[in-house]
Design an enzyme around this catalytic site. Structure first.
Site: not given
Ligand code: OAD
Length: 227
Positions: A49, A83, A85, A100, A168-170
């Site tokens: 971190y 996020n 950040d 988170h 922007g989340t998977s």
């Molecule tokens: P992920 O890394 O799982 O997913 C990122 C998403 O962002 C994907 O669907 C990409 O297609 C998309 N992406 C990439 N570039 C992009 C852009 N320029 N604009 C828009 N989208 C874009 O991240 P999260 O879904 O946020 O938790 O992950 C969820 C949680 O998993 C996080 O909060 C973290 C992690 O483990 C903890 O650490 C507790």
């Protein structure tokens, strides 16, 4: 109501977790981001971190963060973010709920409610870092295997949404990924992501298959055309 994930900060230079070359490809997630991992090797977790904070200091909000602030002129915008950040806050969003945790904060190991903001000149922490109250401190991050304290507030917000936007989340990490299920029937849902997850089974989702900055321009056009 806007639910954001790592993708909204990607264009600010912050790595996502699960894209190619994402954080979880380079660090073992259960070692650096789980309650068990923290118990086993707190030093490693603090170091991880500390590096994330150094990366964040170099980053600035991008057009998507700013576009959400711009929408506040005409909409009551609430951001629920996975996020850690602070780019939504630095862009100027008025309402941000972190699911988170927050990178720029630390919390007591023994009292989850005792939280301190880090001073920008003292961002490095170790397992020996103490708070002003004398408690040993840890990153203010919700680790895997821990409950998500703000999830109930988030569900309440989503239940009241007139428009729900996901950026922007998977959609793989629960309970955050399940928030979309609480949207009232008939509520318009927009999902901005260049590589979106499947939304089969969720009716009425408008997928905007673009990066966050471009996708926010498309969304603004769609919203204002409807007004
Ligand atoms: P992920 O890394 O799982 O997913 C990122 C998403 O962002 C994907 O669907 C990409 O297609 C998309 N992406 C990439 N570039 C992009 C852009 N320029 N604009 C828009 N989208 C874009 O991240 P999260 O879904 O946020 O938790 O992950 C969820 C949680 O998993 C996080 O909060 C973290 C992690 O483990 C903890 O650490 C507790």
């Amino acid at each position: 109501m806007v639910s954001t994930g790592a993708g909204i900060s990607a264009e600010s230079g912050i790595k996502t977790f699960r894209d190619a070359d994402g954080l979880w490809e380079n660090y073992p997630v259960m070692q650096v981001a789980s309650a068990d991992g923290f118990r086993r090797d707190p030093e490693l977790v603090h170091k991880f971190y500390n590096q994330r904070r150094r990366d964040l200091l170099k980053a600035v909000p991008n057009g998507a963060h700013k576009a959400l602030v711009e929408l506040e002129k005409d909409y009551d915008v609430y951001v629920i973010t996975q996020n850690v950040d602070d780019l939504h806050e630095r862009a100027g969003s008025s309402h941000v709920l972190h699911l988170h945790g927050e990178l720029m904060k630390i919390r007591s190991v023994s009292d989850p409610d005792y939280i301190e903001s880090l001073d920008i000149d003292h961002l490095e922490t170790t397992p020996a870092t103490r708070g002003r109250n004398g408690d040993l401190m840890r990153p203010h991050i919700v680790f895997f295997q821990e409950p998500v304290p703000n999830i109930e507030k988030a569900v309440d917000l989503v239940r009241r949404a007139d428009i729900f936007v996901v950026i922007g989340t998977s959609l793989v990490v629960y309970p955050a990924a399940g928030l979309i299920q609480y949207v009232r029937p008939g509520t318009p849902i927009y999902y901005i992501d260049p590589n979106p997850a499947s939304t089969a089974g969720i009716p009425g989702v408008h997928v905007i298959k673009e990066k966050a900055t471009d996708g926010m321009k498309t969304l603004a056009r769609m919203l204002y055309e409807k007004r």
